[in-house]
Design a protein around this motif. Structure first.
Motif, PDB file in Angstrom:
ATOM      1  N   THR A 246       1.007  -1.134  -0.170  1.00 33.65           N
ATOM      2  CA  THR A 246       0.171  -0.025   0.078  1.00 33.65           C
ATOM      3  C   THR A 246       0.909   1.526   0.148  1.00 33.65           C
ATOM      4  O   THR A 246       1.980   1.082   0.356  1.00 33.65           O
ATOM      5  CB  THR A 246      -0.912   0.069   1.398  1.00 33.65           C
ATOM      6  N   CYS A 247       0.191   2.445  -0.216  1.00 30.48           N
ATOM      7  CA  CYS A 247       1.040   3.638  -0.114  1.00 30.48           C
ATOM      8  C   CYS A 247       1.593   3.817   1.111  1.00 30.48           C
ATOM      9  O   CYS A 247       2.692   4.493   1.423  1.00 30.48           O
ATOM     10  CB  CYS A 247       0.067   4.904  -0.538  1.00 30.48           C
ATOM     11  N   LYS A 248       0.826   3.426   2.286  1.00 30.97           N
ATOM     12  CA  LYS A 248       1.122   3.471   3.612  1.00 30.97           C
ATOM     13  C   LYS A 248       2.579   2.896   3.742  1.00 30.97           C
ATOM     14  O   LYS A 248       3.410   3.378   4.506  1.00 30.97           O
ATOM     15  CB  LYS A 248       0.193   3.009   4.452  1.00 30.97           C
TER      16      LYS A 248
ATOM     17  N   HIS B  96       5.395   4.658   1.584  1.00 33.09           N
ATOM     18  CA  HIS B  96       5.889   5.864   2.162  1.00 33.09           C
ATOM     19  C   HIS B  96       6.934   5.833   3.225  1.00 33.09           C
ATOM     20  O   HIS B  96       7.867   6.079   3.429  1.00 33.09           O
ATOM     21  CB  HIS B  96       4.743   6.761   3.053  1.00 33.09           C
ATOM     22  N   ARG B  97       6.456   4.670   4.023  1.00 37.13           N
ATOM     23  CA  ARG B  97       7.392   4.291   5.172  1.00 37.13           C
ATOM     24  C   ARG B  97       8.716   3.734   4.743  1.00 37.13           C
ATOM     25  O   ARG B  97       9.777   4.340   5.156  1.00 37.13           O
ATOM     26  CB  ARG B  97       6.700   3.320   6.139  1.00 37.13           C
TER      27      ARG B  97
ATOM     28  N   ALA C  49       1.693   9.188  -6.660  1.00 36.35           N
ATOM     29  CA  ALA C  49       1.712  10.051  -5.386  1.00 36.35           C
ATOM     30  C   ALA C  49       2.836   9.493  -4.558  1.00 36.35           C
ATOM     31  O   ALA C  49       3.672  10.378  -4.129  1.00 36.35           O
ATOM     32  CB  ALA C  49       0.401   9.644  -4.350  1.00 36.35           C
TER      33      ALA C  49
ATOM     34  N   PHE D 122       6.287  11.710  -3.370  1.00 39.09           N
ATOM     35  CA  PHE D 122       6.661  11.771  -1.957  1.00 39.09           C
ATOM     36  C   PHE D 122       8.133  11.367  -1.792  1.00 39.09           C
ATOM     37  O   PHE D 122       9.197  11.984  -1.129  1.00 39.09           O
ATOM     38  CB  PHE D 122       5.613  10.783  -0.928  1.00 39.09           C
TER      39      PHE D 122
END
Lengths: 194, 69
Positions: free
Chosen positions: B5-7, B10-11, B38, B42
C-alpha cells in the motif's frame, strides 16, 4: 598561511551568536547547554583564526564548527533533559489523516516546483528552519541528529536509548511533518502566487 | 504479502534513508512506484529534503543576503 587571509573580527563573530544559539537549541533543547556549546564554538574560532581559510563565509565556517561541537557534546554523554512523550499522539494522528483505512494516500502530494532552484534560495532555508522549529521537540531532535549532524542510526539509538525500529519510525514521522510544513509554507505559496 | 500500500511504501521511502532495504522491500517498493504518482512524488520530496538538510548553509538571518555572495 597566506598573508592575505582575512582576519576574524570579534564583533562580527559576536553578531552571529543569537543565530548560532537558535540553531544549537533546535538540536539540544537545553538553553544552558546550547549556550555552552555556542561559547565553545566562538572561542575555538578565535583561538585558531588561521583555520578559517576565508573561502567560505564566516557564518558557514562557524556553523560547521558548531556542528562538531554539538556532536562532541552528545558523544561526551552530556545528557539533555528527557523530553516528554506527549508528541506521540500528534504523530500518530498525522499518519492517520494521510492514509485511508486501506492504506492509500488521501490527497496525492503535488510535485514541488523546481527543487533545484529552490535550494539556491536563501529564503527557502529560512522557511526550512521555521519548519524545523515547529516539529515536536523529540521528533526534531532525532531528525537533526540524523540529517544535520549526519549520525548513523546505531549511534542515535545508543544516545537516545531507543531501538532501531523506534528510531526509523520517529524519523519517518519527522519527515512527514517537515514535508507537510514545507509544502504549506514554501511550495504551496509558490504555486499560489503563480 | 499482497501489493504494498501507499502507507507501506511511504514508510519504506523514509527508511531507505536510514538503513539498507532488503531485496524484497526494494522490489515491492519499485513495483509500487511504477504505478503510483503520489508515492513517486513523496519519494522525490524526501530526496529534496535530505539534500536541503545536508546543504543547510549556516544559519539564515535577514542580514544573510548581504554577507553571502
Amino acid at each position: 598561511m597566506p598573508a592575505t587571509r582575512p582576519p576574524i573580527a570579534a564583533p562580527e563573530l559576536e553578531s552571529l551568536r543569537p543565530a548560532l544559539l537558535r540553531f544549537a537549541l533546535l538540536q539540544l533543547r537545553d538553553q544552558a547547554l546550547a549556550e555552552d556549546v555556542v561559547q565553545d564554538t566562538l572561542i575555538a574560532v578565535l583561538e585558531k583564526p588561521d583555520s578559517f581559510a576565508g573561502h567560505a563565509s564566516l557564518r558557514t565556517y562557524v556553523t560547521a564548527i558548531l556542528k562538531y561541537k554539538i556532536i562532541d557534546a552528545l558523544r561526551a554523554g552530556k545528557r539533555i533533559r528527557q523530553l516528554d512523550t506527549g508528541d506521540e499522539q500528534a504523530d500518530a494522528e498525522l499518519i492517520d489523516v494521510l492514509f485511508t483505512a486501506a492504506g492509500h494516500v488521501r490527497d496525492a502530494p503535488q510535485a514541488w516546483a523546481d527543487p533545484a532552484a529552490t535550494l539556491q534560495q536563501q529564503d527557502f532555508f529560512r522557511v526550512l528552519e521555521i519548519c524545523l522549529e515547529k516539529l515536536p521537540a523529540k521528533t526534531a531532535r532525532i531528525f537533526m541528529m540524523r540529517e544535520w549532524l549526519e549520525l548513523e542510526t546505531d549511534e542515535i539509538c545508543k544516545e537516545l536509548a531507543i531501538s532501531p525500529s523506534n528510531a526509523w519510525v520517529m524519523l519517518y514521522r519527522a519527515r512527514l511533518h517537515l514535508r507537510a510544513c514545507l509544502d504549506l509554507n514554501w511550495f504551496g505559496q509558490q504555486s499560489a502566487s503563480r | 504479502m499482497g501489493i504494498p500500500t501507499c502507507k507501506e511504501v511511504h514508510r519504506l521511502a523514509s527508511e531507505q534513508l536510514d538503513r539498507p532495504l532488503s531485496l524484497t522491500e526494494k522490489l515491492r517498493m519499485r513495483a509500487h512506484l511504477l504505478a503510483c504518482d503520489a508515492c513517486r512524488t513523496f519519494n522525490a520530496q524526501l530526496a529534496v529534503m535530505r539534500k536541503a538538510m545536508r546543504g543547510l548553509p549556516a544559519i539564515n538571518d535577514t542580514e544573510k543576503k548581504a554577507d553571502e555572495l
